[in-house]
Write an enzyme that holds these catalytic residues in place. Structure first.
Site, mmCIF file in Angstrom:
data_model
loop_
_atom_site.group_PDB
_atom_site.id
_atom_site.type_symbol
_atom_site.label_atom_id
_atom_site.label_comp_id
_atom_site.label_asym_id
_atom_site.label_seq_id
_atom_site.Cartn_x
_atom_site.Cartn_y
_atom_site.Cartn_z
ATOM 1 N N TYR A 73 0.832 -1.205 0.000
ATOM 2 C CA TYR A 73 0.000 0.000 0.000
ATOM 3 C C TYR A 73 0.872 1.264 0.000
ATOM 4 C CZ TYR A 73 -3.707 3.117 1.525
ATOM 5 O OH TYR A 73 -4.614 4.121 1.616
ATOM 6 N N CYS A 85 -47.996 73.911 -8.059
ATOM 7 C CA CYS A 85 -46.949 72.898 -7.903
ATOM 8 C C CYS A 85 -45.629 73.469 -8.375
ATOM 9 C CB CYS A 85 -47.294 71.632 -8.690
ATOM 10 S SG CYS A 85 -47.142 71.856 -10.463
#
Length: 993
Positions: free
Chosen positions: A329, A897
């Site tokens: 391994y 306005c």
DNA sequence: GCAAGGTC
């Protein structure tokens, strides 16, 4: 009694079963073709038992964010520090899981045979979780073994223990941190840099990992060391003595001097009395050590150095050799052979080889293998060694196999031996020395060509002897920089600092190569790439040590503490998350430093980064305390409009206080400083503007407080004071006097009247409780003030021009309860209303919006004007704050306005505290009208409006029908049916509907 | 499309 035995991998299961059954185990298939089942009988705790042995393949379960957080665009990466995660079995492991579930049903006990390391213990618990889910009353044991040998595994079975939860917990913590930190930073970096450098990085993944970044850091650090190296000249003396063509150089004891004159003086002195006298001759045995048993890291380093095969490729090849049965391994940290190993047999396998067979035979003939022993053991796997002989390999596979064999044989043989002679001489009191080497036994070197050790001849000198040197020279040189890192150097550094595991070093290196963080300069030496360098420089500029190894090292220390029961996993998790979250906050706030560093490296102008909702910092440090409820208020980004910000209360939806910011705010950064005037509840904020309209007044980045100390600024941004501070009646008076009528006076907000608490940008009414007797004075009447009026004594604020909010404001001028432009929809259902248009909150109630509803038929089709419906963008683009609303209010008979024409009187039809109130607005079409607004007389709740206000919300048909715009004389309401003043359509005697 | 860690 029947036990299920589970190993970490099939190979281990096979061998353990083999040893425990003394070779009698029977093999059958599981669901997974790679994980077989081995059956045998053996004695467990004094009782003959049936054993079923199988395996997993490493981790059986994986960790992932729950679905809502998986998508990169699904959330701000910041929330990944807290987002729920879950363990699940990946699809390709389902078969293994199924085998376990099936096999455990017939068993009463479970024995865990996973590797005896940290990860193995965790894998053990994964197996336990899966098995106990099927069978809850299992007897569970842990077999502990240091290698898979008969002695070892039998001993393990006789000494069964309990699984160690502490060790497993440490891995859970590691997994969770790796996932959260990796995902958060990776998404942030990637999403940002792809947009900032589209030419370079549009397709790039700019990942962050706690191992890959320190690995990059090593490369950068060495590169800088080379880059910053300043070479220094030096001078030294050298004596040569040549007789019979044998040249011997004597090196100076002072080695070198950095002062030329000093060296020159000593040189001159030596030349004046050049006779050399031998003052010491020392001969001693010298040996060159044979290699240690091979572990993974050594294999990677040596393969890289000697075979020129990089670590990743080495591991791939080794894996292949392993699965073919040629080597053991290959992932091991062990560099000492266990006593039980049959080394002579392994050496014997190699005796037939034409190149090293004789050497192997010689080992057996001269006392057998005597391996050098290291001091590391992972207690799971032996050192890497050949397990059988082959001569059928080719290419790098052959090279690597040969290396492993030669290394094994070398390790099993003897050190090389030699004799070293060191001669010291004196010339004008300056000392020099030379040495020679005679190799007496090459031993391991015969089989191990990767080491070089050569003899060096020297004359025979005797103590006290004098001679005349052939030359006495003064040489000069320059100090040289260190070499760039090789892969082997890099692996050594990773190992030294605990970055990654032996099994992962190669992968991390590969990753940073794939990410273009580093590259090989000359096939051997690593250099940082522009991207890698810029990233490190960016983080460095923030004062963060993301590329340094100690963050990971600290985590490893904590994990060890968890394993040993000295620390609680939750505590470590919380600490680490807090640490990285803080870093993340810094990164998001100072990300421009990364931009800047990369811009310089790329020689490319960074694109302006406009954060999206997903990448905007959330859960940021509180910008302020909510004046309504005391919770933190944080900067957020509108869900449906990434360009705009607001500051909202964390206790939403219980508290819906919010500060809405106009679209000129490009970014807002919460600083750690608090406002000296407004106090500790208010952080200083750093603003950047989207355009230059106010840059000359508030040069970006402009740092200020929005707690009320800078009312001019608030007015400019149309921030309602009441949403940022608790305004008392007394200071309302003061403020009203001092600076127009900007301030709303409410102190409380309840969720029930949220719909009126956050109009913004719209020139909405300013009013007091007294002006609206119909509403309880404790109820909120929070309106964003109109732009500063009567500012004759103050510099005129330019009004930022919106670049368009992109919220469909061109389509309609209907504002929903959130004070956002409503969405125009069509009834699709086949009902009486099919095809009819209506308005809804575009956010939607489910997403935190309101449940606003209005049929569009009247408001759109009749083009009824209602300034209250003026969308934010038109107010920004049209507003001209030069007018005085106060003066307009004085002239209530004919209120003009801002356009200078008589305004119209309309009624608030929107649900909320001002419902039913009347006000004046511009009469022009919505595309051209001004944002003039003025309340009509207080208390003038007309029959019309009160009746309409009694309507259920959502019918709303009366909304916008308020003024008889265009139907009669301006300023006086007229019925839309009969055109007569004094009543409306609903009360019209001619209305038969 | 993210991490690092197992392993086929």
């Amino acid at each position: 009694m029947k036990y299920l035995n589970v190993a970490e991998k099939n190979d281990a299961a096979k061998n353990i079963a083999q040893h425990l059954s003394r070779g009698t185990s029977r093999r059958r298939e599981g669901y997974s073709q790679y994980n077989k089942i081995y059956e045998f009988e053996t004695e467990v705790m004094g009782q003959q038992c049936q054993m079923v042995m199988t395996s997993v393949s490493g981790h059986l379960l994986a960790l992932e964010f729950v679905g809502a957080y998986k998508g990169w665009q699904s959330c701000n990466p910041m929330v990944l520090f807290d987002a729920p995660v879950f363990k699940y079995c990946p699809e390709n492991y389902e078969k293994i899981k199924k085998t376990l579930e099936r096999e455990v049903r017939g068993c009463q006990g479970l024995i865990i045979w996973t590797d005896c390391d940290r990860e193995g213990e965790n894998i053990g618990f994964e197996i336990i979780d899966v098995c106990t889910a099927v069978k809850s009353n299992l007897r569970i044991f842990r077999a502990k073994f240091s290698e898979i040998t008969a002695v070892s595994v039998r001993r393990a079975l006789q000494n069964l223990e309990q699984p160690n939860k502490n060790i497993s917990d440490a891995v859970d913590v590691r997994q969770e941190l790796d996932l959260r930190i990796g995902a958060a930073f990776t998404r942030f970096q990637t999403l940002r840099l792809q947009r900032v450098f589209p030419n370079k990085l549009a397709e790039s993944l700019v990942s962050y990992g706690s191992c890959q970044f320190p690995t990059l850091g090593f490369v950068v650090e060495r590169y800088r060391a080379v880059e910053n190296f300043v070479s220094e000249p030096f001078w030294k003396l050298k004596i040569n003595h040549t007789i019979n063509n044998l040249s011997v150089d004597f090196a100076w004891e002072r080695i070198r001097l950095f002062d030329r004159d000093s060296c020159q003086v000593l040189h001159d002195i030596c030349l004046e009395s050049p006779q050399a006298k031998v003052c010491e001759v020392k001969t001693k045995p010298k040996s060159k050590w044979r290699p240690l048993p091979l572990d993974t890291v050594e294999l990677e380093k040596l393969a890289s150095r000697k075979l020129k095969i990089n670590a990743k490729e080495t591991m791939r090849l080794a894996e292949k050799l392993y699965t073919q049965g040629f080597i053991s391994y290959p992932r091991t940290e062990t560099n000492e052979y266990p006593k039980e190993m049959n080394l002579p047999q392994l050496v014997g396998f190699q005796t037939g080889d034409p190149n090293w067979g004789a050497f192997a035979q010689n080992i057996l003939d001269t006392g057998g293998p005597t391996p050098r022993q290291g001091n590391k053991s992972d207690k799971a796997h032996p050192p890497i060694h050949p397990t059988k002989y082959t001569n059928n390999l080719s290419g790098n596979e052959k090279l690597l196999y040969e290396f492993i064999v030669r290394s094994f044989l070398a390790c099993c043989s003897k050190d090389a031996q030699g004799q070293e002679t060191t001669v010291t001489i004196e010339v004008a009191k300056e000392k020099f020395s030379a040495s020679g080497l005679m190799i007496t036994a090459r031993n391991y070197l015969e089989v191990y060509p990767y080491d070089k050790w050569s003899s060096k001849e020297i004359h025979v000198y005797e103590n006290g002897q004098t001679f005349n040197p052939t030359s006495i020279d003064m040489l000069d040189g320059n100090t040289s920089p260190p070499n760039l890192l090789t892969e082997a150097d890099l692996i050594a550094l990773m190992e030294k600092h605990g970055i990654g595991t032996d099994a992962t070093h190669a992968e991390h290196i590969e990753t940073i190569k794939n990410r273009s963080y580093v590259a090989l300069a000359d096939a051997i030496h690593f250099v940082p790439g522009l991207l890698g360098m810029g990233l490190v420089e960016g983080y460095d500029a923030m004062g963060l040590t993301m590329s340094k190894p100690h963050l990971r090292a600290q985590l490893e220390a904590d994990l060890k503490a968890i394993s040993e029961g000295r620390k609680q996993p939750q505590q470590v998790l919380a600490e680490q998350i807090a640490k990285y979250r803080e870093a993340y906050e810094t990164v998001t706030m100072e990300a421009n430093k990364i931009d800047a560093a990369l811009a310089e490296r790329f020689c490319e102008r960074p694109n302006e980064y406009v954060p999206t909702a997903e990448t905007l910092p959330i859960n940021m440090p509180a910008a302020m305390k909510c004046p309504k409820c005391g919770a933190d208020m944080v900067v957020r980004q509108k869900k449906n409009n990434a360009d705009e910000f607001y500051i909202s209360c964390m206790s939403f939806p219980n508290c819906k206080n919010a500060v809405w910011l106009p679209s000129i705010v490009k970014s807002i950064l919460v600083l750690s400083d608090t406002c000296p005037t407004c106090g500790p509840n208010y952080k200083m904020l750093k603003f950047e503007w989207r355009n230059n309209s106010i840059s000359h007044l508030y040069p970006p980045p402009y740092t200020t407080c929005i707690g009320g100390c800078d009312t001019t600024f608030l007015e400019l941004l149309r921030i309602n004071l009441a949403s940022v501070r608790a305004v008392s009646d007394s200071n309302r008076q003061t403020q009203t006097t001092n600076s127009t009528r900007m301030q709303a006076n409410n102190r409380q907000v309840t969720s029930s009247n949220w719909t009126n608490t956050r109009p913004r940008e719209t020139p909405a009414p300013v009013m007091s409780a007294r002006q609206n007797p119909s509403v309880n004075s404790t109820q909120p009447r929070q309106f964003v003030p109109p732009p500063a009026a009567n500012m004759n004594n103050q510099p005129r604020m330019p009004v930022p021009r919106s670049s368009g909010s992109g919220m469909g404001t061109d389509d309609n001028n209907v504002i929903c309860g959130c004070n956002q432009p409503a969405k125009l929809l069509v009834v699709k259902k086949q009902t009486a209303n099919h095809g009819k248009k209506f308005y809804k909150c575009q956010v939607g109630k489910d997403n935190g919006g309101c449940d606003f509803f209005l049929w569009a038929s009247e408001s759109v089709e009749n083009q009824v004007q209602n300034p209250y419906d003026t969308p934010p963008s038109s107010s920004w683009s049209n507003s001209t704050p030069s007018h005085s609303r106060d003066s307009a209010a004085d002239n209530s008979d004919e209120v003009k306005c801002n356009c200078g024409i008589p305004s119209k009187k309309v009624t608030v039809y929107k649900e909320g505290p001002t419902k039913g109130k009347q006000f004046y607005g511009c009469t022009k079409d919505m595309g051209s009208r001004c944002d003039f607004f003025q309340w009509a007389d207080s208390g003038s709740v007309t029959e019309w409006s009160s009746s309409s206000s009694s309507r259920g919300r959502g019918q709303g048909r009366g909304r916008g029908r308020s003024g008889g715009s265009g139907d009669g004389p301006r300023g006086v309401r007229h019925c839309s049916l009969c055109k007569q003043p004094g009543h409306t359509r609903t009360r019209c005697p001619n209305n038969n509907s």
